[in-house]
Design a protein around this motif. Structure first.
Motif, PDB file in Angstrom:
ATOM      1  N   ALA A 139      75.238  26.304  23.972  1.00 10.84           N
ATOM      2  CA  ALA A 139      75.105  26.972  25.274  1.00 10.84           C
ATOM      3  C   ALA A 139      76.262  26.589  26.204  1.00 10.84           C
ATOM      4  O   ALA A 139      76.065  26.338  27.393  1.00 10.84           O
TER       5      ALA A 139
ATOM      6  N   ARG B 152      68.312  38.051  32.127  1.00 14.83           N
ATOM      7  CA  ARG B 152      67.142  38.458  31.343  1.00 14.83           C
ATOM      8  C   ARG B 152      65.952  38.781  32.247  1.00 14.83           C
ATOM      9  O   ARG B 152      65.165  39.679  31.939  1.00 14.83           O
TER      10      ARG B 152
ATOM     11  N   GLY C 161      73.836  36.520  28.169  1.00 15.78           N
ATOM     12  CA  GLY C 161      73.190  35.232  27.909  1.00 15.78           C
ATOM     13  C   GLY C 161      72.897  34.989  26.448  1.00 15.78           C
ATOM     14  O   GLY C 161      73.329  35.752  25.586  1.00 15.78           O
ATOM     15  N   GLN C 162      72.144  33.940  26.234  1.00 20.18           N
ATOM     16  CA  GLN C 162      71.853  33.466  24.881  1.00 20.18           C
ATOM     17  C   GLN C 162      71.248  34.549  23.992  1.00 20.18           C
ATOM     18  O   GLN C 162      71.571  34.653  22.823  1.00 20.18           O
ATOM     19  N   THR C 163      70.342  35.342  24.559  1.00 17.84           N
ATOM     20  CA  THR C 163      69.730  36.405  23.771  1.00 17.84           C
ATOM     21  C   THR C 163      70.269  37.775  24.185  1.00 17.84           C
ATOM     22  O   THR C 163      69.671  38.804  23.894  1.00 17.84           O
TER      23      THR C 163
ATOM     24  N   GLN D 103      70.261  29.403  29.666  1.00 23.75           N
ATOM     25  CA  GLN D 103      70.379  30.534  28.730  1.00 23.75           C
ATOM     26  C   GLN D 103      71.288  31.631  29.285  1.00 23.75           C
ATOM     27  O   GLN D 103      71.881  32.387  28.536  1.00 23.75           O
ATOM     28  N   HIS D 104      71.357  31.741  30.603  1.00 23.89           N
ATOM     29  CA  HIS D 104      72.286  32.710  31.188  1.00 23.89           C
ATOM     30  C   HIS D 104      73.725  32.180  31.092  1.00 23.89           C
ATOM     31  O   HIS D 104      74.634  32.899  30.693  1.00 23.89           O
TER      32      HIS D 104
ATOM     33  N   ALA E  73      74.972  30.358  28.915  1.00 26.08           N
ATOM     34  CA  ALA E  73      75.465  30.426  27.544  1.00 26.08           C
ATOM     35  C   ALA E  73      76.276  31.689  27.305  1.00 26.08           C
ATOM     36  O   ALA E  73      77.163  31.718  26.458  1.00 26.08           O
TER      37      ALA E  73
END
Ligand code: FAD
Length: 318
Positions: free
Chosen positions: A133, A234, A249-251, A270-271, A273
């Motif tokens: 990340a 997200r 982000g991560q996803t 997560q953002h 990342a």
């Protein structure tokens, strides 16, 4: 000087910007030999040469359009055998990474994906990656076979360096697997007229602080004044305010633009990342304690509905 194969990402002969960046980086480790496949491949030669390709290997066949990536892997393998390069470079697109991985297996080489920088070390190319990340930056070198490396968009500024770069036909014979997975239809996404999120030099993203889909035009107006792509956290995507294709982000997508502007985004790990490697980061957030401020180059503590429109107006006057 050793030759380095560079996979050309193009649309009907128009070379996409990540390839120009890749050609620029390739010159640090050898002489770029471009490989362009499919409709318009030969038309890429002039641009590839402008950015330093000493040769441009081209092949066109219906298989490239009608089937998924295996025909392209066959072509890259043919190019690899013809050139015996010091390294093979791909843009870190979904297609680029899949071809790279399959090629690495076929030629028995190690692979590094999502590099953000490339340099020549004493024992071969050294790739920089941003990992966990974006908490760490690592430098890696491939010790097995010919290095196969994918590089993220916006990792280098494209610099022209004209070279000979004439188009040469690449002989490809397709493997049995090449026609295993047929493309049955293609649906072009409706164009917003904005640059592609992962390739854009500037990204303006909105988060939960935007408050609803009906308020996203505030973010879009700033993006349009800057010629930027629009991203979203997200939280904004899960709430149905903006499409998942725009999630950073991560996803979601990983972006690495010259300028990233986050409006109403707290800066969750997560953002981060997906945007931490952006060159300059600006945040607008009404909470001075928001974690995004630990990361920014410029931060504005304020209500985005006051700050962002003022920014848009200011940009428009320039
Ligand atoms: P919030 O955290 O709620 O922050 C909203 C911010 O807006 C606040 O800081 C607030 O002060 C500010 N604000 C409110 N109103 C205003 C205003 N008027 N003006 C200015 N500022 C205002 N998140 C991603 O973004 N991308 C991912 O890919 C992703 N993947 C995930 C994967 C997993 C496995 C998990 C568990 C989580 C993932 N998340 C991802 C979610 C992440 O943890 C956060 O929940 C999310 O990023 C929060 O989004 P946000 O910053 O928009 O919302």
């Amino acid at each position: 000087m050793a030759e380095v194969l560079v996979y050309v990402d193009h649309v009907d002969g128009a070379v996409r910007k990540p390839t120009l960046e890749l050609l620029t980086l390739a010159r640090r480790i050898g002489e770029p030999v471009a490989v362009a496949l499919g409709a318009g491949a030969a038309d890429t030669a002039a641009t590839a040469a402008e950015y330093g390709a000493v040769r441009v290997l081209t092949a066109d066949a219906p298989e490239f359009a009608d089937y998924l990536v295996v025909p392209k892997v066959d072509a890259l393998q043919a190019a690899y055998q013809a050139v015996n390069p010091a390294a093979v470079l791909f843009p870190s697109s979904a297609e680029g990474k899949e071809i790279a991985a399959r090629l690495a297996v076929r030629i028995g080489s190690g692979i590094i994906t999502d590099a953000v920088d490339l340099e020549q070390g004493d024992e071969g190319p050294v790739a920089t990656q941003s990992v966990f990340a974006a908490a760490y930056t690592t430098k890696s070198r491939i010790t097995k076979g010919t290095p196969v490396i994918t590089v993220k968009p916006n990792s280098a500024a494209p610099e022209a360096a004209p070279a000979a770069g004439a188009a040469e036909a690449l002989e490809v014979s397709f493997s049995e697997q090449a026609t295993g997975t047929k493309v049955v239809s293609r649906a072009a996404r409706e164009s917003t007229g904005r640059p592609d999120l992962t390739e854009a030099a500037i990204v303006v993203s909105g988060g939960r602080g935007v408050g609803g889909a009906e308020n996203f035009p505030v973010v879009e107006a700033l993006a349009d004044s800057l010629g930027a792509a629009v991203g979203a956290s997200r939280a904004a995507v899960d709430a149905g305010w903006y499409p998942h294709t725009n999630q950073v982000g991560q996803t979601g997508k990983t972006v690495s633009p010259q300028l990233y502007i986050a409006a109403g985004i707290s800066g969750a790990i997560q953002h981060r990342a997906g945007m931490q490697t952006s060159k300059t980061i600006v945040a607008v957030n009404k909470d001075a304690e928001a974690p995004i401020f630990d990361l920014v180059d410029y931060g504005v503590v304020g209500d985005l509905f006051e700050v962002v429109p003022q920014l848009t107006e200011e940009v428009k006057t320039r």
